[in-house]
Design a protein around this motif. Structure first.
Motif, PDB file in Angstrom:
ATOM      1  N   TYR A 102       1.034  -1.275   0.170  1.00 31.51           N
ATOM      2  CA  TYR A 102       0.031   0.001   0.001  1.00 31.51           C
ATOM      3  C   TYR A 102       0.891   1.134  -0.024  1.00 31.51           C
ATOM      4  CZ  TYR A 102      -3.506  -3.365   1.378  1.00 31.51           C
ATOM      5  OH  TYR A 102      -4.294  -4.396   1.407  1.00 31.51           O
ATOM      6  N   ARG A 103       0.594   1.948  -0.757  1.00 33.73           N
ATOM      7  CA  ARG A 103       1.285   3.512  -0.850  1.00 33.73           C
ATOM      8  C   ARG A 103       0.416   4.297   0.261  1.00 33.73           C
ATOM      9  NH1 ARG A 103       0.087   4.954  -6.920  1.00 33.73           N
ATOM     10  NH2 ARG A 103      -1.665   3.930  -6.001  1.00 33.73           N
ATOM     11  N   PRO A 104       1.362   4.826   1.163  1.00 33.43           N
ATOM     12  CA  PRO A 104       0.684   5.565   1.914  1.00 33.43           C
ATOM     13  C   PRO A 104       0.506   6.961   1.562  1.00 33.43           C
ATOM     14  CG  PRO A 104       2.639   4.694   2.969  1.00 33.43           C
ATOM     15  CD  PRO A 104       2.585   4.305   1.581  1.00 33.43           C
ATOM     16  N   GLY A 105      -0.626   7.672   1.990  1.00 32.98           N
ATOM     17  CA  GLY A 105      -1.084   8.834   1.557  1.00 32.98           C
ATOM     18  C   GLY A 105      -2.013   8.555   0.254  1.00 32.98           C
ATOM     19  N   HIS A 106      -1.964   7.369  -0.348  1.00 36.40           N
ATOM     20  CA  HIS A 106      -2.971   7.015  -1.631  1.00 36.40           C
ATOM     21  C   HIS A 106      -4.143   6.187  -0.921  1.00 36.40           C
ATOM     22  CE1 HIS A 106      -0.956   7.931  -5.102  1.00 36.40           C
ATOM     23  NE2 HIS A 106       0.148   7.964  -4.873  1.00 36.40           N
TER      24      HIS A 106
ATOM     25  N   ASP B 260       1.381   8.891   5.815  1.00 32.14           N
ATOM     26  CA  ASP B 260       0.965   8.426   7.296  1.00 32.14           C
ATOM     27  C   ASP B 260       1.488   7.019   6.940  1.00 32.14           C
ATOM     28  OD1 ASP B 260      -0.215  10.718   7.954  1.00 32.14           O
ATOM     29  OD2 ASP B 260      -2.317   9.990   7.058  1.00 32.14           O
ATOM     30  N   MET B 262       2.533   3.121   7.440  1.00 33.69           N
ATOM     31  CA  MET B 262       2.007   1.919   8.044  1.00 33.69           C
ATOM     32  C   MET B 262       3.037   0.836   8.474  1.00 33.69           C
ATOM     33  SD  MET B 262      -1.286   1.322   5.499  1.00 33.69           S
ATOM     34  CE  MET B 262      -0.748   2.236   4.275  1.00 33.69           C
TER      35      MET B 262
END
Lengths: 358, 358, 358, 358
Positions: A102-106, B260, B262
């Protein structure tokens, strides 16, 4: 829930993903008889088009719009106007990183949580590419409000703001940042270029002004003009804040300083001595310019590694390769204008529904 | 256009003016079988009630709610819930000043421009009194999302902000300002009292946090959770700005600082190392607390004269006598909470419409 | 889903159950400046009122409406108009039969299947009593379309139809059946009385005509005037069929016989030589009278035992004691008129939204 | 007002005219994860396709649908599904007659009255060609309700009805009329051919049955399942009447004959001994098959001259040359099925929004 329609009587619906064959919008409820052709829409798309400078994504799309319905002999018929833009530069690339982690912020993690899976190619539905559909729809909306003049500009990038003393609307189109202050524009060249080279990104503030809005559009409460505009702006990708008029600064003023005093005008309309309210009082336009500010967060796609987890829940790091805007707020300018046009055109029609007149 | 309904499947409509016999709300689409009585609603109304301290309006209304429909044997039936609050303290006063001239900052001029005339008694429909209906509706919404905990507080009055190092949620109800920082609360006593004595008014910032929202509520674009919340908050009287998460401050961050990150969590859900996004990514909740900030302008009703014009267009000065909140943002706290509850409950139902599950 | 709002820009929402303290409607989007008082609404409620003859339910309700909002100095302000009618004759009776077993033809079983339980007192939300709210809202709608004349009548009861050769609009209010054919009215006295004495009930057909509708209201497809009217009529309790113009009879005509030929008229508008289309072509009004027919099934509450099952699933018989209309279609007349008024008023406002004009 | 969107949470919007480059639909709110490809849609379009027999229009269109968005790896993503069908057989013909004079029974005059002008080529937006978009959208809706089986058929043409004693669902696809009675199908060959040769046209009645609908979908009042279905059906071109269950025939029954008695069933669900209600009581499905009837007027485009007026208001006669369906109701069968599927899919999602469950 996937509501992709905006507006109350002048409504538009958008569809399409970054890596599908096309994207588009359907504009419903447009008044009949308005002259319209692709040439009325294309200039706004060109303004938003990627690849025009090194400060925006290097994806190259001609973004040519086709009108598929709703016209007869060059005029709107009052039936739905279908607008389509083909996707031409969907570079085949390796999305396995994005598919796995998962791309943080996306929206990656949230999409998986909601839908159980996601189209990870280029952001899928949440790609900023969707905003081209809005810009096309917005060009139609402008025809509905010919007496309203709308322009937006970037007032701040990465915390570096323009100097309003040097504000020159004529400068906005003279630099790749839609910046009305030529000195700020110069500074931003370095600032944005440096972020780009670092593989980082910057946020921005976009301001938008609509003049020529008559007093009386809007509604007292839930369909307040402020509320409609806030919803419209906050629906744009990467937007995290909206201010009408002085916005948060108004919260720091005393009542007498925040008032917009009125004096009699020569043309029968009042002259306002200030515009803290951004042209809207009690949810209804006052006849002053409608003004708002929109905060764009920095592009979440960066080359700097960020801690994340995989779909399986394991710790990982991710960087987002590819062609990205180092400051997505810049290309947000025509999008903000489009949303302003769409809201105001809708409000014009709503006003005449209830109160009559043209 | 006078749309007085908010929400998509859990909808509420409000009605009523400051000086009519009553105000109220109709809540439609509430799930069946939820235990509900007036006692579930009254505490929230009491929190918003005027006249509880010298820092709010001295109008005294018991604000007792009656449930007129939608219940059977103490549970919601799934049919519309009609809530009514009688107006009891409509002090007969002289409104001739307000009838004749426009109060800057108020909707007076815009109303006349839109509708041709207006109910000038106590602000009519644009009275902050309408927000009692929202608070009542919000109390119903809370029952739909029992696992979500919502609280709001004032973080700033007249530019004087709390110190987050002293943040103590337990303090919020210990002072008349809903202030989580006891030292700020002390300073505000003087600040607000002084504004009140000057016949002036102050703006405020209200912050709201909803924890317990699962990942997956919201939508990618036009019905983005950010967009719905922005519309909801901006529909409240006197609100001129909304920020989700870091809002405008995010526009000053670089991409890597705004992310942010994770990490894997023990319970299968990720642990986020920051919450710049305010619990919403790509329009969809991430499972982190949903956070927003709302700017309330200073009350427009002040005793300090402001330049204005009369209905006939002549120059005049106006002061607004009567019982007014010196800082309308304070009583905005339960209203912001109510709107948060209403949006989240609606989103929960929309999510299960599209994606199933309970 | 419990959507209790009807209309697009002139919207009304109703609330309330048969045995709650009150029922009501909120009318939103009404144009400002229209003179309105309770006296404009009461005559329509009186027409629908129960207990006026032995051919309707013996429940006695004064059905007095109160306007709680949206008025100032006797005129509509453009804000929501809240209408309330108190329930006064909720005779305490024994509902244990109805609580235990499902009345065939009623919503009992479907309600339980949907909501898990139901308010069984007097039909709860599905009581025909709800239609009083519509009649009140319809009276407001009539003010929006002062040039449109709407009247309805019963054309058939229990299969016994009027003779159109004897049609006399002046007779409609001269008998308890809203019957334009005095001879049919006489026959119906016996017919309805006999059904009542048998503990049975009869169905009816109601016809409605709106003259004075200008050409141009409506829309080509999904918001076709036919479609809006069909939705409106079919939303009335006990309605199971709707025809616009010739309806099903048109399906038996050849094209040349179903055409409504046009000739030049003296006033610039065409003269139509027939009105098979019921005043609507392609979803848009033609300037001819708008005509429709509505089928009401026989009242499901009868004293004749019907086979059913209990909530536990056991075989049982049920009769429905209490005060019921032997022919619910009779009192449907003012309800059909109200729905016609509400749809046409909404369409008028929608038309001017898109096409301007007053 | 040009609302071209139908549905509440599963919504579709159609666009396009007979003589533009394409027509299409956008389906919004579809649940994620459903397998979908063009092959799921094409069979339904083929069923509606013109030119398959001499009893339908000789216009030949392959009606090949393309899915432009909303899919990833063969499954729906929960984002809008854009469906496009190119127009390929827009025969260049002389429309000067239609441009100059109004065709009675068509929308021509009403369009001019509403919009000031019209696209007269092939009916423009009001062409039956639009229904291809609905059929495509309906195919998507069917995936949302896999347990529901929907089929429609023609029960009457030109007043000649089928004999229900010979009803055989297996026959429906064995003749060009979607007729379940092989003897009626034979008679209709002559009947329709004769009308075609006369240059005339015939009306028809289409019936539709949906089995597998669980008890509990729908709503008590304004969003009654009957009301939604009536709106859906009446929005189809040429439809002038809708009956749910027995419809107008129910108005001729006594209460005890119209009741659908219930007996305990073996599977825990009740067994109904009749279905006068068409599977809907109080607006909510009962678990019985949902049944309705739809009246299609005869095609208005005929070769027999009809009196009319010109745009200038002069008397004239008009015949409508070109390729027309002698009985437009025949090809209405897949359209009625599609609308049934769209309404039921929407209601399923609405039901789980309010009441949970899958």
């Amino acid at each position: 829930m996937s509501f992709n329609t905006f507006g109350r009587v002048l409504r538009f619906s958008t569809w399409g993903e970054s890596h599908g064959p096309a994207i588009g919008a359907v504009v419903d409820g447009c008044p009949p008889g308005l002259p319209l052709s692709e040439a009325d829409i294309q200039p706004f798309l060109d303004k938003r088009k990627p690849g025009t400078s090194k400060f925006t994504t290097q994806r190259r799309e001609p973004d040519e719009v086709r009108i598929l319905s709703g016209l007869f002999e060059g005029r709107t018929t009052g039936t739905p106007i279908s607008l389509m833009i083909e996707n031409t530069d969907q570079r085949s690339k390796d999305y396995s990183d994005v598919a796995k982690a998962y791309r943080p912020g996306h929206a990656d993690y949230a999409y998986d949580a909601k839908y159980g899976f996601r189209d990870y190619r280029g952001g899928g539905r949440s790609s900023a590419r969707e905003t081209a559909s809005r810009v096309a729809a917005g060009a139609v909306a402008r025809l509905v409000i010919p007496d309203v003049d709308i322009f937006a500009y970037v007032s701040e990038i990465g915390g570096d703001a323009i100097d309003y003393a040097r504000f020159d609307a004529g400068e906005i189109d003279n630099n790749p940042f839609f910046c009305p202050d030529p000195e700020a524009a110069k500074r931003w060249e370095q600032l944005v270029d440096s972020a780009r080279k670092d593989g980082s990104s910057l946020g921005a503030v976009v301001e938008c002004v609509a003049s020529g809005v008559p007093a009386g559009w809007g509604a007292p409460l839930y369909a307040k003009l402020d509320s409609e505009l806030a919803a419209a702006m906050m629906s744009i990708n990467a937007v995290k804040g909206v201010e009408i008029g002085d916005g948060f600064a108004a919260a720091r003023l005393r009542g007498e300083d925040n008032a917009d005093p009125m004096r009699p005008g020569n043309d029968g309309n009042p002259v306002f001595l200030a515009n803290h309210a951004g042209g809207i009082a009690g949810g209804i336009s006052t006849g002053q310019p409608v003004k708002l500010r929109v905060a764009f967060k920095p592009t979440s796609s960066i080359l700097i590694p960020v801690e994340t987890i995989t779909r399986e829940g394991d710790a990982s790091d991710i960087i987002t390769k590819g062609r990205h805007d180092p400051c997505v707020g810049i290309r947000g300018v025509p999008v903000v204008e489009a949303m302003m046009a769409l809201v105001l055109a809708d409000q014009k029609l709503l006003h005449r529904a209830q109160c009559g007149g043209d």
